[in-house]
Design a protein around this motif. Structure first.
Motif, PDB file in Angstrom:
ATOM      1  N   ALA A 180      58.450 -36.815 -10.331  1.00  0.00           N
ATOM      2  CA  ALA A 180      59.381 -37.139 -11.428  1.00  0.00           C
ATOM      3  C   ALA A 180      60.095 -38.452 -11.144  1.00  0.00           C
ATOM      4  O   ALA A 180      60.256 -39.298 -12.046  1.00  0.00           O
ATOM      5  CB  ALA A 180      60.387 -36.001 -11.593  1.00  0.00           C
ATOM      6  N   ILE A 181      60.534 -38.641  -9.903  1.00  0.00           N
ATOM      7  CA  ILE A 181      61.205 -39.892  -9.540  1.00  0.00           C
ATOM      8  C   ILE A 181      60.237 -41.063  -9.665  1.00  0.00           C
ATOM      9  O   ILE A 181      60.563 -42.104 -10.254  1.00  0.00           O
ATOM     10  CB  ILE A 181      61.742 -39.794  -8.091  1.00  0.00           C
ATOM     11  N   PHE A 182      59.033 -40.882  -9.116  1.00  0.00           N
ATOM     12  CA  PHE A 182      58.043 -41.967  -9.144  1.00  0.00           C
ATOM     13  C   PHE A 182      57.736 -42.369 -10.581  1.00  0.00           C
ATOM     14  O   PHE A 182      57.706 -43.562 -10.913  1.00  0.00           O
ATOM     15  CB  PHE A 182      56.765 -41.523  -8.437  1.00  0.00           C
ATOM     16  N   ARG A 183      57.511 -41.389 -11.445  1.00  0.00           N
ATOM     17  CA  ARG A 183      57.153 -41.690 -12.826  1.00  0.00           C
ATOM     18  C   ARG A 183      58.297 -42.405 -13.544  1.00  0.00           C
ATOM     19  O   ARG A 183      58.077 -43.366 -14.297  1.00  0.00           O
ATOM     20  CB  ARG A 183      56.783 -40.405 -13.572  1.00  0.00           C
ATOM     21  N   ASP A 184      59.521 -41.959 -13.310  1.00  0.00           N
ATOM     22  CA  ASP A 184      60.664 -42.587 -13.991  1.00  0.00           C
ATOM     23  C   ASP A 184      60.816 -44.039 -13.553  1.00  0.00           C
ATOM     24  O   ASP A 184      61.069 -44.922 -14.374  1.00  0.00           O
ATOM     25  CB  ASP A 184      61.939 -41.807 -13.682  1.00  0.00           C
ATOM     26  N   TRP A 185      60.639 -44.299 -12.264  1.00  0.00           N
ATOM     27  CA  TRP A 185      60.871 -45.638 -11.750  1.00  0.00           C
ATOM     28  C   TRP A 185      59.720 -46.605 -12.009  1.00  0.00           C
ATOM     29  O   TRP A 185      59.931 -47.752 -12.373  1.00  0.00           O
ATOM     30  CB  TRP A 185      61.133 -45.581 -10.244  1.00  0.00           C
ATOM     31  N   PHE A 186      58.472 -46.109 -11.799  1.00  0.00           N
ATOM     32  CA  PHE A 186      57.330 -47.032 -11.783  1.00  0.00           C
ATOM     33  C   PHE A 186      56.436 -46.971 -13.022  1.00  0.00           C
ATOM     34  O   PHE A 186      55.660 -47.887 -13.254  1.00  0.00           O
ATOM     35  CB  PHE A 186      56.464 -46.772 -10.541  1.00  0.00           C
ATOM     36  N   VAL A 187      56.523 -45.886 -13.778  1.00  0.00           N
ATOM     37  CA  VAL A 187      55.654 -45.750 -14.955  1.00  0.00           C
ATOM     38  C   VAL A 187      56.462 -45.931 -16.242  1.00  0.00           C
ATOM     39  O   VAL A 187      56.067 -46.688 -17.138  1.00  0.00           O
ATOM     40  CB  VAL A 187      54.953 -44.374 -14.957  1.00  0.00           C
ATOM     41  N   ASP A 188      57.601 -45.250 -16.315  1.00  0.00           N
ATOM     42  CA  ASP A 188      58.425 -45.332 -17.527  1.00  0.00           C
ATOM     43  C   ASP A 188      59.472 -46.432 -17.441  1.00  0.00           C
ATOM     44  O   ASP A 188      60.129 -46.730 -18.442  1.00  0.00           O
ATOM     45  CB  ASP A 188      59.117 -43.982 -17.781  1.00  0.00           C
ATOM     46  N   PHE A 189      59.662 -47.008 -16.245  1.00  0.00           N
ATOM     47  CA  PHE A 189      60.678 -48.046 -16.013  1.00  0.00           C
ATOM     48  C   PHE A 189      62.051 -47.577 -16.496  1.00  0.00           C
ATOM     49  O   PHE A 189      62.803 -48.323 -17.157  1.00  0.00           O
ATOM     50  CB  PHE A 189      60.281 -49.351 -16.704  1.00  0.00           C
ATOM     51  N   GLY A 190      62.367 -46.319 -16.204  1.00  0.00           N
ATOM     52  CA  GLY A 190      63.603 -45.715 -16.678  1.00  0.00           C
ATOM     53  C   GLY A 190      64.854 -46.503 -16.352  1.00  0.00           C
ATOM     54  O   GLY A 190      65.669 -46.757 -17.257  1.00  0.00           O
ATOM     55  N   PRO A 191      65.085 -46.907 -15.090  1.00  0.00           N
ATOM     56  CA  PRO A 191      66.320 -47.631 -14.781  1.00  0.00           C
ATOM     57  C   PRO A 191      66.477 -48.914 -15.603  1.00  0.00           C
ATOM     58  O   PRO A 191      67.570 -49.209 -16.108  1.00  0.00           O
ATOM     59  CB  PRO A 191      66.177 -47.927 -13.283  1.00  0.00           C
ATOM     60  N   THR A 192      65.403 -49.695 -15.739  1.00  0.00           N
ATOM     61  CA  THR A 192      65.489 -50.942 -16.518  1.00  0.00           C
ATOM     62  C   THR A 192      65.780 -50.634 -17.996  1.00  0.00           C
ATOM     63  O   THR A 192      66.626 -51.298 -18.623  1.00  0.00           O
ATOM     64  CB  THR A 192      64.171 -51.733 -16.397  1.00  0.00           C
ATOM     65  N   ARG A 193      65.113 -49.647 -18.547  1.00  0.00           N
ATOM     66  CA  ARG A 193      65.334 -49.306 -19.965  1.00  0.00           C
ATOM     67  C   ARG A 193      66.769 -48.811 -20.179  1.00  0.00           C
ATOM     68  O   ARG A 193      67.394 -49.133 -21.204  1.00  0.00           O
ATOM     69  CB  ARG A 193      64.333 -48.241 -20.413  1.00  0.00           C
TER      70      ARG A 193
ATOM     71  N   THR B  43      75.923 -48.404 -17.540  1.00  0.00           N
ATOM     72  CA  THR B  43      76.566 -49.122 -16.436  1.00  0.00           C
ATOM     73  C   THR B  43      76.811 -48.218 -15.226  1.00  0.00           C
ATOM     74  O   THR B  43      76.947 -48.716 -14.113  1.00  0.00           O
ATOM     75  CB  THR B  43      77.908 -49.725 -16.889  1.00  0.00           C
ATOM     76  N   ASP B  44      76.888 -46.929 -15.459  1.00  0.00           N
ATOM     77  CA  ASP B  44      77.095 -45.992 -14.346  1.00  0.00           C
ATOM     78  C   ASP B  44      75.809 -45.939 -13.513  1.00  0.00           C
ATOM     79  O   ASP B  44      74.733 -45.659 -14.053  1.00  0.00           O
ATOM     80  CB  ASP B  44      77.434 -44.604 -14.881  1.00  0.00           C
ATOM     81  N   PRO B  45      75.893 -46.226 -12.215  1.00  0.00           N
ATOM     82  CA  PRO B  45      74.660 -46.296 -11.403  1.00  0.00           C
ATOM     83  C   PRO B  45      73.885 -44.979 -11.367  1.00  0.00           C
ATOM     84  O   PRO B  45      72.646 -45.004 -11.332  1.00  0.00           O
ATOM     85  CB  PRO B  45      75.175 -46.684 -10.012  1.00  0.00           C
ATOM     86  N   VAL B  46      74.608 -43.855 -11.352  1.00  0.00           N
ATOM     87  CA  VAL B  46      73.900 -42.562 -11.343  1.00  0.00           C
ATOM     88  C   VAL B  46      73.127 -42.393 -12.645  1.00  0.00           C
ATOM     89  O   VAL B  46      71.975 -41.930 -12.660  1.00  0.00           O
ATOM     90  CB  VAL B  46      74.896 -41.398 -11.130  1.00  0.00           C
ATOM     91  N   ALA B  47      73.740 -42.790 -13.768  1.00  0.00           N
ATOM     92  CA  ALA B  47      73.058 -42.700 -15.062  1.00  0.00           C
ATOM     93  C   ALA B  47      71.881 -43.664 -15.116  1.00  0.00           C
ATOM     94  O   ALA B  47      70.806 -43.330 -15.643  1.00  0.00           O
ATOM     95  CB  ALA B  47      74.039 -42.989 -16.189  1.00  0.00           C
ATOM     96  N   ILE B  48      72.059 -44.874 -14.570  1.00  0.00           N
ATOM     97  CA  ILE B  48      70.961 -45.849 -14.563  1.00  0.00           C
ATOM     98  C   ILE B  48      69.752 -45.287 -13.824  1.00  0.00           C
ATOM     99  O   ILE B  48      68.601 -45.457 -14.249  1.00  0.00           O
ATOM    100  CB  ILE B  48      71.430 -47.173 -13.905  1.00  0.00           C
ATOM    101  N   MET B  49      70.027 -44.572 -12.737  1.00  0.00           N
ATOM    102  CA  MET B  49      68.924 -43.998 -11.947  1.00  0.00           C
ATOM    103  C   MET B  49      68.460 -42.667 -12.526  1.00  0.00           C
ATOM    104  O   MET B  49      67.709 -41.917 -11.888  1.00  0.00           O
ATOM    105  CB  MET B  49      69.340 -43.826 -10.486  1.00  0.00           C
ATOM    106  N   GLY B  50      68.887 -42.354 -13.745  1.00  0.00           N
ATOM    107  CA  GLY B  50      68.396 -41.171 -14.442  1.00  0.00           C
ATOM    108  C   GLY B  50      68.895 -39.864 -13.872  1.00  0.00           C
ATOM    109  O   GLY B  50      68.297 -38.809 -14.134  1.00  0.00           O
ATOM    110  N   GLY B  51      69.971 -39.913 -13.068  1.00  0.00           N
ATOM    111  CA  GLY B  51      70.491 -38.695 -12.455  1.00  0.00           C
ATOM    112  C   GLY B  51      69.652 -38.214 -11.290  1.00  0.00           C
ATOM    113  O   GLY B  51      69.921 -37.150 -10.728  1.00  0.00           O
ATOM    114  N   LEU B  52      68.621 -38.981 -10.934  1.00  0.00           N
ATOM    115  CA  LEU B  52      67.721 -38.556  -9.853  1.00  0.00           C
ATOM    116  C   LEU B  52      68.266 -38.905  -8.478  1.00  0.00           C
ATOM    117  O   LEU B  52      67.776 -38.418  -7.467  1.00  0.00           O
ATOM    118  CB  LEU B  52      66.343 -39.206 -10.043  1.00  0.00           C
TER     119      LEU B  52
END
Length: 453
Positions: free
Chosen positions: A204-217, A224-233
């Motif tokens: 789930a972490i890998f997909r959010d970071w490298f496939v869905d680009f969750g933090p950038t989106r 602006t909240d870093p925990v929210a930017i990292m998707g709560g992961l």
């Protein structure tokens, strides 16, 4: 006294020998409901149908059960499984045949098909764990195969099962032996379930970071909240901030985070193909290495595994924590945790001098469904992929410093799964070591309890 030679050696004087038919109230298999697999339900309504894929030695794979209607189950009412029943695969190949386990309560209500037999012990005569341990022990496999009535595709009948002979201690001793062995099974099962959770988390972490680009989106959406930017992961605010600061806030023209690059899978790792190990035969009476083929990658080293000379070139000698990938037949990939062995052809050892193992491993996991589809499309040959498919499999690669920081989150998860698998291997070895000694009365129960602790 019947003439009997136990596969575990001489048995104590106060034990007896019994045939399975004298210890059970039911031995029988089921059938495939009319219409075959096309008639199975997509989702469970009530009944499950247990097939041989689900039955492993001392382990039940719930992911491979099928589901049938109540009417279909009614047509199989003589093949309905009850709590505490032992399941025994009565047909199959050299891998699936004669596997045995106890049905877990969570899969009931359920019926079995024609490839699986129900063995139902009489509780006042035989302990289910003891009886299953007898059937599932490596020492008994050759005994069962001696009844094979099916040629190359192995098969045994109800009559064969009823005639099985086994050493039988008093019921209290059976229960104590079964309890010791099942306690080790429980620890192994706990590790397996823990790894399922950890692997799901890592993917789930890998997909959010490298496939869905969750933090950038999420940055683009104004988070602006870093925990929210990292998707709560990443719940630790300080660690989340350190990661968020490294990740781009915009997507480039190619649709990936700015500064990240697209590469071929074979650009981030080396794929070393194994060799034909018949060129390095093991010599009688000398040290040897187990041969790692696709079967071993799937099920681990067994007494049936081939052997090779230790003179195999060092680069083909595999150790725990190496990452292996079978590229033909049954395509799968995993971290190896079954000890030193020699790498046969049709398997890659994947490594990298630059990128961490979690990074290339998860990219291989990501592309595996497509690799399996390519292999399955080669209907006229043994399914496989080619090196060109590794080049065509694209991955997204951040700056090395970013990968290193991300690894502080993912690497410990991967390391824990490897640790759990290694621990399970030790537990399995302990169980398999004491099982024949318990089944022959060679060691006392208190000694076995100490070994299992």
């Amino acid at each position: 006294m019947m003439q009997y030679k136990s596969p575990f050696g001489p048995i104590p004087r106060h034990w007896t020998v019994a045939r399975l038919r004298d210890l059970t109230s039911k031995i029988g298999s089921g059938a495939t409901p009319r219409g075959g697999e096309k008639a199975y339900l997509q989702k469970r309504q009530n009944y499950a149908l247990i097939r041989s894929q689900s039955v492993h030695d001392r382990y039940f794979d719930t992911s491979s059960v099928s589901f049938i209607t109540d009417d279909q189950a009614h047509s199989l009412r003589n093949a309905e499984v009850k709590d505490g029943d032992i399941l025994l695969n009565i047909t199959g190949d050299g891998v699936t045949f004669a596997r045995s386990t106890i049905v877990p309560n969570r899969v009931l209500p359920a019926c079995v098909n024609q490839h699986v037999a129900i063995v139902r012990p009489v509780p006042t005569l035989a302990d289910a764990q003891y009886l299953m341990s007898f059937l599932a022990s490596p020492e008994v496999k050759s005994y069962i195969e001696g009844f094979n009535a099916g040629g190359s595709r192995r098969a045994i009948t109800k009559g064969h099962i009823e005639s099985f002979e086994m050493p039988l201690p008093p019921l209290a001793e059976q229960e104590a032996i079964g309890s010791i062995l099942s306690s080790l099974d429980d620890k192994i099962e706990l590790n397996r379930r823990m790894n399922e959770t950890l692997e799901t988390m890592a993917q789930a972490i890998f997909r959010d970071w490298f496939v869905d680009f969750g933090p950038t989106r999420r940055k683009l959406e104004g988070a602006t909240d870093p925990v929210a930017i990292m998707g709560g992961l990443v719940q630790d605010a300080e660690r989340a901030q350190a990661l968020a600061d490294l990740l781009p806030a915009v997507l480039g023209d190619d649709g990936v985070p700015e500064g990240w690059h697209t590469k071929g899978l074979d650009e981030i790792a080396d794929f070393l193909n194994g060799i034909a190990l018949q060129k390095y035969p093991a010599a009688d009476g000398e040290d040897s290495l187990p041969v790692i083929k696709i079967a071993e990658l799937r099920s681990g080293i067994t007494p049936k595994s081939g052997r090779a000379s230790p003179s195999v070139p060092q680069k083909y000698i595999i150790h725990d924590r190496d990452f292996l990938f079978s590229w033909s037949g049954s395509l799968l990939a995993k971290f190896w945790t079954d000890g030193v062995g020699a790498l046969n052809q049709h398997l890659f050892k994947v490594s990298s001098a630059v990128y961490p193992n979690w990074f290339f491993a998860h990219w291989i996991y990501y592309h595996m469904p497509e690799f399996q589809r390519i292999a399955a499309s080669k209907a006229t040959t043994m399914g496989h992929i080619q090196r060109s498919h590794l080049s065509a499999a694209q991955i997204i690669c951040p700056h090395p410093a970013t990968i290193e920081k991300m690894g502080e989150i993912i690497q410990p998860i991967v390391d824990r799964t490897i640790h759990n698998d290694l621990e399970s291997r030790t537990l399995t070895s302990t169980r398999d070591l004491i099982l024949p000694k318990l089944m022959s009365g060679e060691i006392r129960l208190d000694e076995a309890i100490e070994a299992a602790a």
